[in-house]
Motif scaffolding. Structure first.
Motif, PDB file in Angstrom:
ATOM      1  N   UNK A 178       0.832  -1.210   0.000  1.00  0.00           N
ATOM      2  CA  UNK A 178       0.000   0.000   0.000  1.00  0.00           C
ATOM      3  C   UNK A 178       0.867   1.260   0.000  1.00  0.00           C
ATOM      4  N   UNK A 179       1.904   1.261   0.822  1.00  0.00           N
ATOM      5  CA  UNK A 179       2.768   2.450   0.916  1.00  0.00           C
ATOM      6  C   UNK A 179       3.524   2.689  -0.402  1.00  0.00           C
ATOM      7  N   UNK A 180       3.928   1.614  -1.069  1.00  0.00           N
ATOM      8  CA  UNK A 180       4.685   1.751  -2.323  1.00  0.00           C
ATOM      9  C   UNK A 180       3.759   1.878  -3.529  1.00  0.00           C
ATOM     10  N   UNK A 181       2.460   1.740  -3.293  1.00  0.00           N
ATOM     11  CA  UNK A 181       1.462   1.829  -4.364  1.00  0.00           C
ATOM     12  C   UNK A 181       1.723   0.793  -5.459  1.00  0.00           C
ATOM     13  N   UNK A 182       1.965  -0.449  -5.034  1.00  0.00           N
ATOM     14  CA  UNK A 182       2.182  -1.562  -5.972  1.00  0.00           C
ATOM     15  C   UNK A 182       1.239  -2.698  -5.594  1.00  0.00           C
ATOM     16  N   UNK A 183       1.114  -3.683  -6.496  1.00  0.00           N
ATOM     17  CA  UNK A 183       0.114  -4.732  -6.260  1.00  0.00           C
ATOM     18  C   UNK A 183       0.698  -6.081  -5.863  1.00  0.00           C
ATOM     19  N   UNK A 184       2.017  -6.273  -6.003  1.00  0.00           N
ATOM     20  CA  UNK A 184       2.576  -7.565  -5.592  1.00  0.00           C
ATOM     21  C   UNK A 184       4.033  -7.412  -5.139  1.00  0.00           C
ATOM     22  N   UNK A 185       4.575  -8.529  -4.633  1.00  0.00           N
ATOM     23  CA  UNK A 185       5.926  -8.527  -4.063  1.00  0.00           C
ATOM     24  C   UNK A 185       6.991  -8.186  -5.103  1.00  0.00           C
ATOM     25  N   UNK A 186       6.816  -8.685  -6.338  1.00  0.00           N
ATOM     26  CA  UNK A 186       7.803  -8.405  -7.387  1.00  0.00           C
ATOM     27  C   UNK A 186       7.865  -6.916  -7.685  1.00  0.00           C
ATOM     28  N   UNK A 187       6.691  -6.305  -7.812  1.00  0.00           N
ATOM     29  CA  UNK A 187       6.652  -4.864  -8.047  1.00  0.00           C
ATOM     30  C   UNK A 187       7.249  -4.099  -6.873  1.00  0.00           C
ATOM     31  N   UNK A 188       7.017  -4.599  -5.668  1.00  0.00           N
ATOM     32  CA  UNK A 188       7.578  -3.962  -4.478  1.00  0.00           C
ATOM     33  C   UNK A 188       9.104  -4.000  -4.524  1.00  0.00           C
ATOM     34  N   UNK A 189       9.669  -5.143  -4.906  1.00  0.00           N
ATOM     35  CA  UNK A 189      11.127  -5.283  -4.989  1.00  0.00           C
ATOM     36  C   UNK A 189      11.701  -4.359  -6.059  1.00  0.00           C
ATOM     37  N   UNK A 190      11.054  -4.325  -7.223  1.00  0.00           N
ATOM     38  CA  UNK A 190      11.528  -3.465  -8.326  1.00  0.00           C
ATOM     39  C   UNK A 190      11.462  -1.999  -7.906  1.00  0.00           C
ATOM     40  N   UNK A 191      10.340  -1.602  -7.295  1.00  0.00           N
ATOM     41  CA  UNK A 191      10.173  -0.220  -6.844  1.00  0.00           C
ATOM     42  C   UNK A 191      11.208   0.148  -5.787  1.00  0.00           C
ATOM     43  N   UNK A 192      11.471  -0.771  -4.860  1.00  0.00           N
ATOM     44  CA  UNK A 192      12.434  -0.513  -3.787  1.00  0.00           C
ATOM     45  C   UNK A 192      13.826  -0.261  -4.338  1.00  0.00           C
ATOM     46  N   UNK A 193      14.214  -1.037  -5.339  1.00  0.00           N
ATOM     47  CA  UNK A 193      15.545  -0.867  -5.941  1.00  0.00           C
ATOM     48  C   UNK A 193      15.607   0.384  -6.808  1.00  0.00           C
ATOM     49  N   UNK A 194      14.560   0.622  -7.592  1.00  0.00           N
ATOM     50  CA  UNK A 194      14.537   1.766  -8.502  1.00  0.00           C
ATOM     51  C   UNK A 194      14.546   3.093  -7.751  1.00  0.00           C
ATOM     52  N   UNK A 195      13.767   3.137  -6.669  1.00  0.00           N
ATOM     53  CA  UNK A 195      13.651   4.387  -5.921  1.00  0.00           C
ATOM     54  C   UNK A 195      14.775   4.609  -4.913  1.00  0.00           C
ATOM     55  N   UNK A 196      15.596   3.572  -4.675  1.00  0.00           N
ATOM     56  CA  UNK A 196      16.681   3.726  -3.722  1.00  0.00           C
ATOM     57  C   UNK A 196      16.278   3.464  -2.280  1.00  0.00           C
ATOM     58  N   UNK A 197      15.111   2.817  -2.092  1.00  0.00           N
ATOM     59  CA  UNK A 197      14.680   2.472  -0.729  1.00  0.00           C
ATOM     60  C   UNK A 197      15.573   1.357  -0.182  1.00  0.00           C
ATOM     61  N   UNK A 198      15.917   0.405  -1.064  1.00  0.00           N
ATOM     62  CA  UNK A 198      16.820  -0.696  -0.727  1.00  0.00           C
ATOM     63  C   UNK A 198      17.947  -0.684  -1.750  1.00  0.00           C
ATOM     64  N   UNK A 199      19.165  -0.853  -1.282  1.00  0.00           N
ATOM     65  CA  UNK A 199      20.318  -0.862  -2.182  1.00  0.00           C
ATOM     66  C   UNK A 199      20.549  -2.266  -2.694  1.00  0.00           C
ATOM     67  N   UNK A 200      20.909  -2.378  -3.976  1.00  0.00           N
ATOM     68  CA  UNK A 200      21.178  -3.699  -4.567  1.00  0.00           C
ATOM     69  C   UNK A 200      22.539  -4.202  -4.168  1.00  0.00           C
TER      70      UNK A 200
END
Length: 200
Positions: A178-200
């Motif tokens: 909900x906070x990342x405005x995504x619908x599944x775990x894969x989208x959450x992971x992609x969003x986290x890496x793209x936005x810099x929330x989690x570092x690869x």
């Protein structure tokens, strides 16, 4: 001061700055811990800080230095323009956020501007920041779980790793989506890496 874990970048920036009549590089650092140590020794007027460095990140170094020296001035110089990277740097106290590859003259102008007490954010950086969803700050536990999702762990594995129930993990995962405005775990992971929330 120039803080960057790539020696060639440090040397290049130092050469550009050192060629100016009104500037000189008083110190260099290869990681966040060294940046703190060098700042304490040299008290630079302006510090160019990379975001992703070993041992201690640029954001953590900025936060630590500004805790001791509230008037310290920072220009973040990085290749990352995810909205969360920018948000964290500004919240830590950076006065400017620049992307590597910008023209030398522009970099020097920004250094002079922040030294004069002004702030600077380029158009691409402002655009990234404007796209940051409202109420997207994650709690410490949500961030912990998101990192494990990015690492490929299932809910059951996350529950085992954190010593919590699988039901609690599912509850946190739903909040993260909900906070990342995504619908599944894969989208959450992609969003986290793209936005810099989690570092690869």
């Amino acid at each position: 001061m120039v803080a960057d874990d790539h020696p060639v970048v440090c040397m290049g920036l130092s050469a550009i700055i050192g060629a100016q009549a009104d500037m000189s590089v008083v110190a260099q650092a290869a990681d966040g811990i060294e940046a703190i140590e060098q700042f304490r020794k040299h008290h630079p007027d302006v510090t160019l800080m990379d975001l992703r460095m070993p041992n201690l990140s640029g954001v953590e170094a900025i936060r630590a230095i500004r805790g001791e020296f509230p008037r310290s001035v920072f220009v973040v110089l990085t290749t990352y323009q995810g909205d969360e990277d920018i948000h964290r740097a500004l919240m830590a106290g950076a006065q400017a956020y620049l992307l590597k590859g910008m023209a030398h003259g522009d970099l020097l102008e920004v250094i002079r501007r922040v030294h004069a007490g002004l702030r600077y954010l380029s158009a691409p950086v402002l655009e990234s920041l404007a796209k940051r969803p409202p109420s997207s700050d994650l709690s410490a536990r949500e961030l912990e779980i998101l990192k494990l999702i990015v690492g490929g762990l299932s809910n059951r594995q996350i529950a085992g790793a954190l010593g919590i129930t699988e039901g609690t993990v599912k509850w946190h995962v739903n909040a993260i989506l909900a906070r990342l405005n995504v619908s599944d775990r894969t989208q959450a992971a992609v969003s986290a890496l793209h936005r810099g929330i989690v570092e690869s």
